[in-house]
Design an enzyme around this catalytic site. Structure first.
Site, mmCIF file in Angstrom:
data_model
loop_
_atom_site.group_PDB
_atom_site.id
_atom_site.type_symbol
_atom_site.label_atom_id
_atom_site.label_comp_id
_atom_site.label_asym_id
_atom_site.label_seq_id
_atom_site.Cartn_x
_atom_site.Cartn_y
_atom_site.Cartn_z
ATOM 1 N N THR A 94 100.922 41.120 64.755
ATOM 2 C CA THR A 94 100.255 39.866 64.360
ATOM 3 C C THR A 94 100.965 39.208 63.174
ATOM 4 O O THR A 94 101.091 37.997 63.109
ATOM 5 C CB THR A 94 98.782 40.127 63.989
ATOM 6 O OG1 THR A 94 98.716 41.254 63.130
ATOM 7 C CG2 THR A 94 97.953 40.381 65.207
ATOM 8 N N THR A 95 101.451 40.030 62.230
ATOM 9 C CA THR A 95 102.164 39.481 61.065
ATOM 10 C C THR A 95 103.506 38.902 61.496
ATOM 11 O O THR A 95 103.872 37.789 61.109
ATOM 12 C CB THR A 95 102.372 40.584 59.997
ATOM 13 O OG1 THR A 95 101.120 41.222 59.765
ATOM 14 C CG2 THR A 95 102.888 40.002 58.711
ATOM 15 N N ASP A 393 95.048 48.802 66.391
ATOM 16 C CA ASP A 393 96.455 48.468 66.660
ATOM 17 C C ASP A 393 97.146 49.613 67.394
ATOM 18 O O ASP A 393 97.910 49.404 68.334
ATOM 19 C CB ASP A 393 97.209 48.186 65.349
ATOM 20 C CG ASP A 393 96.820 46.832 64.766
ATOM 21 O OD1 ASP A 393 95.994 46.148 65.398
ATOM 22 O OD2 ASP A 393 97.326 46.470 63.693
#
Length: 552
Positions: A94-95, A393
């Site tokens: 996501t980052t 995650d």
């Protein structure tokens, strides 16, 4: 026709057009990516966010940070949606996706300032995306999912950038175990849904993180309904219901006329007989435990207690389906329809234990369960919430590996390799599209650059060395060691990423940058509240509205 100009859009509307709108979008995208820039890699910083209710979130998960942030600019809002889409699709990266999308936008700024048409830029970007995906497929490595150590390589790399990394293989062990249990259900194509549905994370504050475990069965936060019911049963026979065990009231308004004093007693006796009949339908199958999603009356409890049955009521539907998967029972709507085949016998032990202040019912030692509960213990709520995000995650990465068992080297090695290959191919691209094509190649370097910057290393020297390594043959595995900030071979220090995550990062980042670059007009309308406050001052006439607003 010489009079005043015709005003179509409301004069109070804020509007940006052409180059100004595009540059505004680029600025907004960069601002969002700057928020999460320091949260990439193993040496990443955490962010502390306070929500309006006074709650605190401490995390370095890109999606969790951006979800809490309130932004005004429409382009920034669409960037935040990217992190959410990435999180739902593949769970990790996501980052990276936000940083990469921001950099892709910044890479387009010089072209817009030189008046190159956005369509030309977008064409170059899409061509680069096509080639990147092809390169990723070529350099990926197939792994054997039967071998635990090969799957663990990728899981450890995923967790290496997270808060949970200091507890070694704890989280990756939990997620691998849980994924394997859910996989027994056999539906690998819907594994994402299955993991969400059948691997439940239970967070219990107190204890140490080392006490976290995966149950070969299910745990629910419930106690038996009566203190005299059995709280530990070996090889129980389980019946699951989703109906109430109470006397059914009349559907509409019911009047009863009583003419003699025994009528009231008869009416109550009739209720007792109805409940007794319902309980007999259950008891003839000799169950040890009855679990229902609805209520159980005191009378029904009394009859079932006589039959030596433990009762659990008001269980969530999701928990009920999980118990069905581990015990082999079928959820039944009406007690009179129960059959012997609906009774679950695969559960080895049922017991109720007290952990902290709450009672929990455990269904464990099951034969080949296809659902599980992951129990997380920890000192505080903040630690538990962060561990749960890391576990989410890691579960998503495990799911990706089982669905598409291919890995790529991590640590920015992939981005540098794709960048080098794109620069080689750039000369064959004809026309103006060549410039944006090259810009994508250079923009990909933001990942290794950020990784080394977060370690406090000399980014210019490291990037120059990496470019040199990747321009030669056999330089594929060279990347940044996120812990030391030095250049290392990723296959030697075991840093890997699943192919599906990387593909999704590239696709999401480049496609969203293209979409934002094609916007040349941003219109933000005035809010209703402002209109009302203006009207109170007698400045504005009430405007005609349409549809539901006018009809009230």
């Amino acid at each position: 026709m010489q009079g005043a100009p015709v005003i179509v859009v409301n004069a109070n509307t804020k509007r940006e057009q052409g180059r100004k709108a595009q540059l505004g979008n680029i600025q907004a995208a960069k601002a969002v990516s700057d928020i999460v820039l320091t949260t990439l890699g193993p040496r990443s910083m955490l962010k502390m966010l306070l929500d309006p209710m006074g709650g605190i979130v401490m995390t370095n998960d890109g999606n969790a940070i951006l979800r809490e942030i309130d932004v005004q600019h429409p382009a920034a809002k669409s960037m935040i949606e990217l992190a959410r889409a990435q999180d739902e699709e593949v769970g990790d990266g996501t980052t990276s996706v936000i940083i990469l999308a921001g950099e892709m936008m910044v890479a387009a700024r010089p072209f817009i300032e030189k008046n190159i048409h956005p369509t030309e830029i977008v064409n170059g970007y899409f061509k680069a995306l096509e080639d990147s995906i092809q390169i990723l497929d070529e350099i990926s490595q197939q792994i054997d999912t039967e071998k635990k150590e090969e799957v663990m390589k990728a899981l450890q790399s995923c967790i290496g950038t997270k808060f949970a990394f200091r507890w070694g293989t704890l989280i990756s062990d939990l997620s691998l175990q849980a994924t394997r249990i859910v996989l027994r259900g056999g539906n690998i194509n819907k594994l994402n849904l299955e993991i969400k549905r059948y691997a439940k994370v239970e967070k219990i504050p107190g204890g140490t993180l080392e006490e976290s475990c995966v149950l070969e069965g299910v745990m629910i936060n419930k106690d038996v309904t009566h203190p005299r019911m059995r709280r530990e049963i070996k090889n129980p026979r389980i019946i699951l219901l989703d109906c109430t065990l109470e006397y059914k009231k009349g559907e509409s308004m019911t009047n009863m006329e009583m003419t003699k004093e025994s009528d009231m007693t008869d009416a109550l006796q009739q209720e007792i007989n109805e409940v007794a009949l319902m309980c007999n339908d259950i008891l003839k199958h000799k169950p040890d435990i009855v679990i229902t999603e609805k209520g159980v009356s005191d009378l029904a409890q009394h009859f079932l207690l006589k039959g030596n049955v433990s009762v659990i009521r008001r269980v969530r539907k999701t928990d009920n389906t999980r118990i069905a998967r581990v015990s082999g029972a079928t959820i039944v709507n009406r007690p009179e329809e129960l059959q012997d085949t609906d009774v679950g016998t695969l559960c080895g032990t049922f017991e109720v234990k007290k952990i902290g202040d709450d009672y929990f019912a455990f269904f464990v030692d099951c034969q080949n369960p296809t659902a599980c509960s992951i129990i997380l213990r920890g000192a505080s709520k903040d630690v538990l919430n962060e561990m749960e995000r890391n576990l989410h995650d890691c579960l998503a990465v495990a799911k990706n590996i089982y669905q598409d068992p291919k890995l790529l080297p991590g640590g920015g090695a992939v981005e540098m390799e794709v960048s080098a290959k794109l620069l080689e191919k750039a000369n064959k691209v004809e026309g103006l599209g060549q410039l944006p094509y090259k810009a994508v190649a250079y923009a990909l370097e933001i990942i290794p650059r950020t990784l080394s910057a977060n370690c406090g290393a000399d980014t210019v020297r490291i990037l120059t060395e990496l470019r040199a390594k990747h321009s030669e043959n056999g330089g594929l595995y060279y990347g940044v060691d996120g812990n030391t900030g030095k250049i290392a071979k990723m296959n030697e220090i075991n840093v890997w990423e699943p192919l599906s995550v990387k593909k999704q990062v590239f696709k999401t980042a480049i496609e969203s940058a293209c979409m934002l670059l094609r916007i040349d007009d941003v219109v933000s309308g005035i809010k209703k509240k402002q209109q009302q406050s203006g009207r109170q001052g007698g400045e504005e006439e009430p405007q005609e509205t349409f549809g539901d607003q006018r009809d009230g």
